[in-house]
Write a protein that holds these residues in place. Structure first.
Motif, mmCIF file in Angstrom:
data_model
loop_
_atom_site.group_PDB
_atom_site.id
_atom_site.type_symbol
_atom_site.label_atom_id
_atom_site.label_comp_id
_atom_site.label_asym_id
_atom_site.label_seq_id
_atom_site.Cartn_x
_atom_site.Cartn_y
_atom_site.Cartn_z
ATOM 1 N N GLN B 68 0.856 -1.186 0.000
ATOM 2 C CA GLN B 68 0.000 0.000 0.000
ATOM 3 C C GLN B 68 0.887 1.230 0.000
ATOM 4 O O GLN B 68 1.906 1.276 0.691
ATOM 5 C CB GLN B 68 -0.916 0.012 1.229
ATOM 6 C CG GLN B 68 -1.938 1.142 1.202
ATOM 7 C CD GLN B 68 -2.857 1.145 2.404
ATOM 8 O OE1 GLN B 68 -2.454 0.774 3.497
ATOM 9 N NE2 GLN B 68 -4.100 1.550 2.213
ATOM 10 N N PHE B 69 0.479 2.215 -0.758
ATOM 11 C CA PHE B 69 1.260 3.440 -0.894
ATOM 12 C C PHE B 69 0.738 4.515 0.057
ATOM 13 O O PHE B 69 -0.320 4.371 0.658
ATOM 14 C CB PHE B 69 1.205 3.914 -2.349
ATOM 15 C CG PHE B 69 1.718 2.890 -3.318
ATOM 16 C CD1 PHE B 69 0.849 2.030 -3.973
ATOM 17 C CD2 PHE B 69 3.076 2.764 -3.577
ATOM 18 C CE1 PHE B 69 1.311 1.070 -4.857
ATOM 19 C CE2 PHE B 69 3.556 1.814 -4.459
ATOM 20 C CZ PHE B 69 2.670 0.957 -5.098
ATOM 21 N N SER B 70 1.481 5.598 0.130
ATOM 22 C CA SER B 70 1.125 6.658 1.092
ATOM 23 C C SER B 70 -0.221 7.298 0.763
ATOM 24 O O SER B 70 -0.863 7.878 1.644
ATOM 25 C CB SER B 70 2.221 7.723 1.137
ATOM 26 O OG SER B 70 2.424 8.282 -0.140
ATOM 27 N N ASN B 71 -0.675 7.198 -0.483
ATOM 28 C CA ASN B 71 -1.981 7.762 -0.851
ATOM 29 C C ASN B 71 -3.104 6.732 -0.687
ATOM 30 O O ASN B 71 -4.210 6.939 -1.162
ATOM 31 C CB ASN B 71 -1.966 8.291 -2.272
ATOM 32 C CG ASN B 71 -1.690 7.199 -3.304
ATOM 33 O OD1 ASN B 71 -1.462 6.036 -2.942
ATOM 34 N ND2 ASN B 71 -1.687 7.577 -4.570
ATOM 35 N N SER B 72 -2.786 5.615 -0.033
ATOM 36 C CA SER B 72 -3.706 4.507 0.268
ATOM 37 C C SER B 72 -3.982 3.588 -0.914
ATOM 38 O O SER B 72 -4.609 2.552 -0.720
ATOM 39 C CB SER B 72 -5.039 4.988 0.859
ATOM 40 O OG SER B 72 -4.822 5.542 2.136
ATOM 41 N N ARG B 73 -3.554 3.944 -2.102
ATOM 42 C CA ARG B 73 -3.693 3.028 -3.236
ATOM 43 C C ARG B 73 -2.915 1.743 -2.927
ATOM 44 O O ARG B 73 -1.881 1.773 -2.244
ATOM 45 C CB ARG B 73 -3.172 3.657 -4.514
ATOM 46 C CG ARG B 73 -3.465 2.868 -5.778
ATOM 47 C CD ARG B 73 -2.980 3.593 -7.030
ATOM 48 N NE ARG B 73 -1.522 3.629 -7.113
ATOM 49 C CZ ARG B 73 -0.776 2.666 -7.639
ATOM 50 N NH1 ARG B 73 -1.353 1.558 -8.097
ATOM 51 N NH2 ARG B 73 0.537 2.783 -7.695
ATOM 52 N N SER B 74 -3.443 0.636 -3.413
ATOM 53 C CA SER B 74 -2.823 -0.653 -3.109
ATOM 54 C C SER B 74 -2.606 -1.454 -4.380
ATOM 55 O O SER B 74 -3.345 -1.299 -5.368
ATOM 56 C CB SER B 74 -3.699 -1.441 -2.134
ATOM 57 O OG SER B 74 -3.159 -2.723 -1.863
ATOM 58 N N GLU B 75 -1.620 -2.276 -4.363
ATOM 59 C CA GLU B 75 -1.364 -3.216 -5.450
ATOM 60 C C GLU B 75 -1.202 -4.611 -4.863
ATOM 61 O O GLU B 75 -0.718 -4.770 -3.742
ATOM 62 C CB GLU B 75 -0.075 -2.861 -6.197
ATOM 63 C CG GLU B 75 -0.143 -1.611 -7.040
ATOM 64 C CD GLU B 75 1.165 -1.333 -7.775
ATOM 65 O OE1 GLU B 75 1.132 -0.474 -8.680
ATOM 66 O OE2 GLU B 75 2.194 -1.941 -7.442
ATOM 67 N N MET B 76 -1.639 -5.587 -5.626
ATOM 68 C CA MET B 76 -1.308 -6.957 -5.273
ATOM 69 C C MET B 76 -0.601 -7.606 -6.454
ATOM 70 O O MET B 76 -0.861 -7.283 -7.615
ATOM 71 C CB MET B 76 -2.526 -7.780 -4.862
ATOM 72 C CG MET B 76 -3.522 -8.088 -5.936
ATOM 73 S SD MET B 76 -4.643 -9.434 -5.432
ATOM 74 C CE MET B 76 -3.600 -10.859 -5.707
ATOM 75 N N ASN B 77 0.320 -8.472 -6.146
ATOM 76 C CA ASN B 77 1.146 -9.128 -7.142
ATOM 77 C C ASN B 77 1.036 -10.634 -6.973
ATOM 78 O O ASN B 77 1.037 -11.137 -5.847
ATOM 79 C CB ASN B 77 2.596 -8.683 -6.985
ATOM 80 C CG ASN B 77 3.498 -9.255 -8.059
ATOM 81 O OD1 ASN B 77 3.996 -10.365 -7.918
ATOM 82 N ND2 ASN B 77 3.694 -8.506 -9.125
ATOM 83 N N VAL B 78 0.915 -11.316 -8.095
ATOM 84 C CA VAL B 78 0.947 -12.781 -8.071
ATOM 85 C C VAL B 78 2.069 -13.215 -8.997
ATOM 86 O O VAL B 78 2.077 -12.867 -10.186
ATOM 87 C CB VAL B 78 -0.382 -13.408 -8.528
ATOM 88 C CG1 VAL B 78 -0.354 -14.914 -8.288
ATOM 89 C CG2 VAL B 78 -1.564 -12.772 -7.818
ATOM 90 N N SER B 79 3.007 -13.939 -8.458
ATOM 91 C CA SER B 79 4.127 -14.406 -9.264
ATOM 92 C C SER B 79 3.910 -15.865 -9.648
ATOM 93 O O SER B 79 3.112 -16.581 -9.025
ATOM 94 C CB SER B 79 5.440 -14.257 -8.488
ATOM 95 O OG SER B 79 5.395 -15.059 -7.318
ATOM 96 N N THR B 80 4.605 -16.295 -10.665
ATOM 97 C CA THR B 80 4.557 -17.693 -11.132
ATOM 98 C C THR B 80 3.115 -18.197 -11.168
ATOM 99 O O THR B 80 2.704 -19.114 -10.449
ATOM 100 C CB THR B 80 5.412 -18.591 -10.210
ATOM 101 O OG1 THR B 80 6.628 -17.940 -9.863
ATOM 102 C CG2 THR B 80 5.749 -19.893 -10.938
ATOM 103 N N LEU B 81 2.343 -17.583 -12.025
ATOM 104 C CA LEU B 81 0.910 -17.886 -12.093
ATOM 105 C C LEU B 81 0.637 -19.361 -12.374
ATOM 106 O O LEU B 81 1.338 -20.020 -13.157
ATOM 107 C CB LEU B 81 0.258 -17.029 -13.175
ATOM 108 C CG LEU B 81 0.031 -15.564 -12.815
ATOM 109 C CD1 LEU B 81 -0.296 -14.749 -14.058
ATOM 110 C CD2 LEU B 81 -1.088 -15.445 -11.778
ATOM 111 N N GLU B 82 -0.417 -19.847 -11.714
ATOM 112 C CA GLU B 82 -0.902 -21.210 -11.926
ATOM 113 C C GLU B 82 -2.327 -21.136 -12.456
ATOM 114 O O GLU B 82 -3.019 -20.123 -12.285
ATOM 115 C CB GLU B 82 -0.865 -21.992 -10.607
ATOM 116 C CG GLU B 82 0.506 -22.092 -9.995
ATOM 117 C CD GLU B 82 0.517 -22.794 -8.648
ATOM 118 O OE1 GLU B 82 -0.580 -23.200 -8.177
ATOM 119 O OE2 GLU B 82 1.601 -22.949 -8.060
ATOM 120 N N LEU B 83 -2.776 -22.235 -13.090
ATOM 121 C CA LEU B 83 -4.129 -22.262 -13.638
ATOM 122 C C LEU B 83 -5.168 -21.962 -12.558
ATOM 123 O O LEU B 83 -6.161 -21.272 -12.790
ATOM 124 C CB LEU B 83 -4.424 -23.622 -14.270
ATOM 125 C CG LEU B 83 -3.596 -23.999 -15.493
ATOM 126 C CD1 LEU B 83 -3.987 -25.396 -15.982
ATOM 127 C CD2 LEU B 83 -3.787 -22.987 -16.618
#
Lengths: 113, 112
Positions: B68-83
Motif C-alpha cells: 500500500q502506498f502513502s496515498n492509500s492506493r494498493s497493489e497486489m502481485n501474483v508471481s509464477t501464475l498457476e491455472l
C-alpha cells in the motif's frame, strides 16, 4: 475458525412476495455483520451493516436482524421485484481480525415477473 | 464521492507469468483489503493493508503479495501464475476497521 453458512443456497419466488434469507456463524465474537448483493460477474454492493450492539437495520424494502448470541442474522426483503435478482452474501467481521471479512457461500435469488 | 476503482478489469496471462493488480480506495479510506473469488472456494481473504502496513493475511502461498502506498492506493502481485489462480480479485476499502466496507468491480484474471 469462523464459519458462515447461508440457507437456502438458491431461492426462486414470484414478484411481490416477501422473503427471508438466513445467515448463521459459528463464533459469536463478531464486531459487525454486513449484507451484500452481487450481480453476475460484478463486484459486491453493500446493503446493510449491523454492529454487534445492534439488533436490526433497515434500508428501504430491506431489513436485517442480528442475534449475536445465537449466531444468526436474517435479511428480509419486502415486496420483491425482478431487479432484486442477484446473489446475496453475508459476511462477519470478528473482534480480533481487523477489517477481515468471513463470507458465506451466498443465496442466489431469482424473482420471476 | 468516487467509489473503489480497480485496474485492469480483465487480464489474460499464461502459466509462469506474474501479474500486478491495482486498487484505488474511496477518498479518505485508509484500509484496503483484497479477496479472491472462485466458484469452488467462494470469497477468500488475501490480505489487508492499513496506513501502508499489512495488518492481516489470509492463508495463501507466498506467491501472493501486496503493498500500500502513502496515498492509500494498493497493489497486489501474483508471481509464477498457476491455472488455479484464475479468479475474480476484489478489493475493498473502509475508513477504519470498524466501518462499512465498499468493494470495487473486481479484476477478472484468466490464466491459460
Amino acid at each position: 475458525k469462523q464459519e458462515v453458512t447461508q440457507i437456502p443456497a438458491a431461492l426462486s419466488v414470484p414478484e411481490g412476495e416477501n422473503l427471508v434469507l438466513n445467515c448463521s456463524f459459528t463464533d459469536s465474537a463478531i464486531y459487525n455483520l454486513q449484507w451484500f448483493r452481487q450481480d453476475p460477474g460484478k463486484g459486491l454492493t453493500s446493503l446493510l451493516l449491523i454492529q454487534s450492539s445492534q439488533r436490526e437495520q433497515t434500508s428501504g424494502r430491506l431489513n436485517a436482524s442480528l442475534d449475536k448470541s445465537s449466531g444468526r442474522s436474517t435479511l428480509y426483503i419486502a415486496a420483491s421485484q425482478p431487479g432484486d435478482s442477484a446473489t446475496y452474501l453475508c459476511a462477519v467481521r470478528e473482534e480480533t481480525s481487523g477489517s477481515r471479512l468471513t463470507f458465506g457461500e451466498g443465496t442466489q435469488l431469482t424473482v420471476n415477473p | 464521492k468516487a467509489g473503489v476503482t480497480q485496474t485492469p478489469r480483465y487480464l489474460i496471462k499464461t502459466r509462469g507469468q506474474q501479474v500486478t493488480l491495482s486498487c484505488s480506495p474511496i477518498s479518505g479510506h485508509r484500509s484496503v483489503s483484497w479477496y479472491q473469488q472462485t466458484p469452488g472456494q467462494g470469497l477468500q481473504f488475501l490480505f489487508e493493508y492499513f496506513s501502508e502496513t499489512q495488518r492481516n493475511k489470509g492463508n495463501f502461498p507466498g506467491r501472493f503479495s501486496g503493498r500500500q502506498f502513502s496515498n492509500s492506493r494498493s497493489e497486489m502481485n501474483v508471481s509464477t501464475l498457476e491455472l488455479g489462480d484464475s479468479a475474480l480479485y476484489l478489493c475493498a476499502s473502509s475508513s477504519d476497521y470498524a466501518s462499512e466496507q465498499f468493494f470495487g468491480p473486481g479484476t477478472r484474471l484468466t490464466v491459460l
